[in-house]
Write a protein that holds these residues in place. Structure first.
Motif, PDB file in Angstrom:
ATOM      1  N   LEU A   7      44.999 -27.474 -25.727  1.00  0.00           N
ATOM      2  CA  LEU A   7      46.495 -27.910 -24.816  1.00  0.00           C
ATOM      3  C   LEU A   7      46.705 -29.186 -25.182  1.00  0.00           C
ATOM      4  O   LEU A   7      47.807 -29.579 -25.173  1.00  0.00           O
ATOM      5  CB  LEU A   7      45.870 -28.502 -23.697  1.00  0.00           C
ATOM      6  CG  LEU A   7      45.067 -27.177 -22.435  1.00  0.00           C
ATOM      7  CD1 LEU A   7      44.410 -27.937 -20.876  1.00  0.00           C
ATOM      8  CD2 LEU A   7      46.204 -26.929 -22.106  1.00  0.00           C
ATOM      9  N   LEU A   8      45.822 -29.915 -26.064  1.00  0.00           N
ATOM     10  CA  LEU A   8      46.001 -31.074 -27.765  1.00  0.00           C
ATOM     11  C   LEU A   8      46.034 -30.641 -28.601  1.00  0.00           C
ATOM     12  O   LEU A   8      45.896 -29.852 -28.418  1.00  0.00           O
ATOM     13  CB  LEU A   8      45.819 -31.880 -26.695  1.00  0.00           C
ATOM     14  CG  LEU A   8      45.293 -32.381 -25.975  1.00  0.00           C
ATOM     15  CD1 LEU A   8      44.210 -33.787 -25.794  1.00  0.00           C
ATOM     16  CD2 LEU A   8      47.035 -33.466 -24.955  1.00  0.00           C
ATOM     17  N   LYS A  18      50.393 -33.082 -26.280  1.00  0.00           N
ATOM     18  CA  LYS A  18      50.333 -31.934 -25.526  1.00  0.00           C
ATOM     19  C   LYS A  18      51.034 -30.768 -26.203  1.00  0.00           C
ATOM     20  O   LYS A  18      52.031 -31.529 -26.219  1.00  0.00           O
ATOM     21  CB  LYS A  18      51.296 -32.573 -24.067  1.00  0.00           C
ATOM     22  CG  LYS A  18      50.907 -31.167 -23.275  1.00  0.00           C
ATOM     23  CD  LYS A  18      51.632 -31.250 -21.921  1.00  0.00           C
ATOM     24  CE  LYS A  18      53.416 -30.541 -22.013  1.00  0.00           C
ATOM     25  NZ  LYS A  18      53.857 -31.126 -20.712  1.00  0.00           N
ATOM     26  N   THR A  22      52.429 -25.563 -23.381  1.00  0.00           N
ATOM     27  CA  THR A  22      52.150 -25.191 -22.178  1.00  0.00           C
ATOM     28  C   THR A  22      52.943 -25.471 -21.952  1.00  0.00           C
ATOM     29  O   THR A  22      53.094 -24.740 -20.579  1.00  0.00           O
ATOM     30  CB  THR A  22      51.102 -26.632 -22.812  1.00  0.00           C
ATOM     31  OG1 THR A  22      51.997 -27.283 -22.995  1.00  0.00           O
ATOM     32  CG2 THR A  22      49.505 -26.408 -22.106  1.00  0.00           C
TER      33      THR A  22
END
Length: 65
Positions: A7-8, A18, A22
Protein backbone atom coordinates in the motif's frame (compact mmCIF):
# COMPACT_ATOMS: atom_id res chain seq x y z
CA UNK A 1 -0.19 -4.30 -8.23
CA UNK A 2 -1.07 -3.32 -4.67
CA UNK A 3 -0.46 -6.85 -3.39
CA UNK A 4 2.93 -6.99 -5.09
CA UNK A 5 4.27 -3.59 -4.10
CA UNK A 6 2.19 -2.91 -0.99
CA UNK A 7 0.00 0.00 0.00
CA UNK A 8 2.99 2.29 0.47
CA UNK A 9 5.80 2.85 -2.00
CA UNK A 10 8.90 5.00 -1.97
CA UNK A 11 8.18 8.28 -3.73
CA UNK A 12 10.48 10.34 -5.94
CA UNK A 13 11.92 12.16 -2.94
CA UNK A 14 12.55 8.95 -0.98
CA UNK A 15 9.55 9.32 1.34
CA UNK A 16 6.84 6.66 1.68
CA UNK A 17 3.67 7.62 -0.18
CA UNK A 18 0.37 5.91 -0.97
CA UNK A 19 0.70 3.50 -3.87
CA UNK A 20 -1.03 5.12 -6.89
CA UNK A 21 -2.55 1.74 -7.75
CA UNK A 22 -4.78 2.05 -4.66
CA UNK A 23 -6.54 5.00 -6.28
CA UNK A 24 -7.21 2.92 -9.40
CA UNK A 25 -8.51 0.00 -7.32
CA UNK A 26 -10.80 2.27 -5.30
CA UNK A 27 -12.13 3.96 -8.44
CA UNK A 28 -12.98 0.68 -10.14
CA UNK A 29 -14.52 -0.72 -6.95
CA UNK A 30 -16.78 2.34 -6.84
CA UNK A 31 -17.75 1.88 -10.50
CA UNK A 32 -18.56 -1.79 -9.93
CA UNK A 33 -20.57 -0.96 -6.81
CA UNK A 34 -22.60 1.61 -8.75
CA UNK A 35 -23.21 -0.82 -11.62
CA UNK A 36 -24.34 -3.51 -9.19
CA UNK A 37 -26.85 -1.13 -7.64
CA UNK A 38 -28.11 0.06 -11.04
CA UNK A 39 -28.64 -3.54 -12.16
CA UNK A 40 -30.40 -4.40 -8.90
CA UNK A 41 -28.00 -7.20 -8.01
CA UNK A 42 -27.59 -8.35 -4.43
CA UNK A 43 -24.07 -8.94 -3.12
CA UNK A 44 -24.48 -12.70 -3.37
CA UNK A 45 -25.80 -12.52 -6.94
CA UNK A 46 -22.99 -10.21 -8.03
CA UNK A 47 -20.43 -12.57 -6.49
CA UNK A 48 -21.71 -15.44 -8.65
CA UNK A 49 -21.13 -13.57 -11.92
CA UNK A 50 -18.21 -15.17 -13.74
CA UNK A 51 -16.31 -13.71 -16.66
CA UNK A 52 -15.07 -16.39 -19.06
CA UNK A 53 -11.34 -16.34 -19.72
CA UNK A 54 -10.07 -16.25 -23.29
CA UNK A 55 -8.22 -19.42 -24.29
CA UNK A 56 -5.47 -17.46 -25.96
CA UNK A 57 -4.63 -13.98 -27.14
CA UNK A 58 -6.23 -14.62 -30.56
CA UNK A 59 -9.65 -14.97 -28.90
CA UNK A 60 -9.19 -11.64 -27.17
CA UNK A 61 -8.18 -9.97 -30.44
CA UNK A 62 -11.25 -11.42 -32.16
CA UNK A 63 -13.56 -10.04 -29.48
CA UNK A 64 -11.97 -6.63 -28.94
CA UNK A 65 -10.57 -6.08 -32.45
Amino acid sequence: MCTVMGLLVVGANGVLVKNPATTVVNTYASILRSARVELGLSLSTAARIAVPHAEDEADTDRVWG
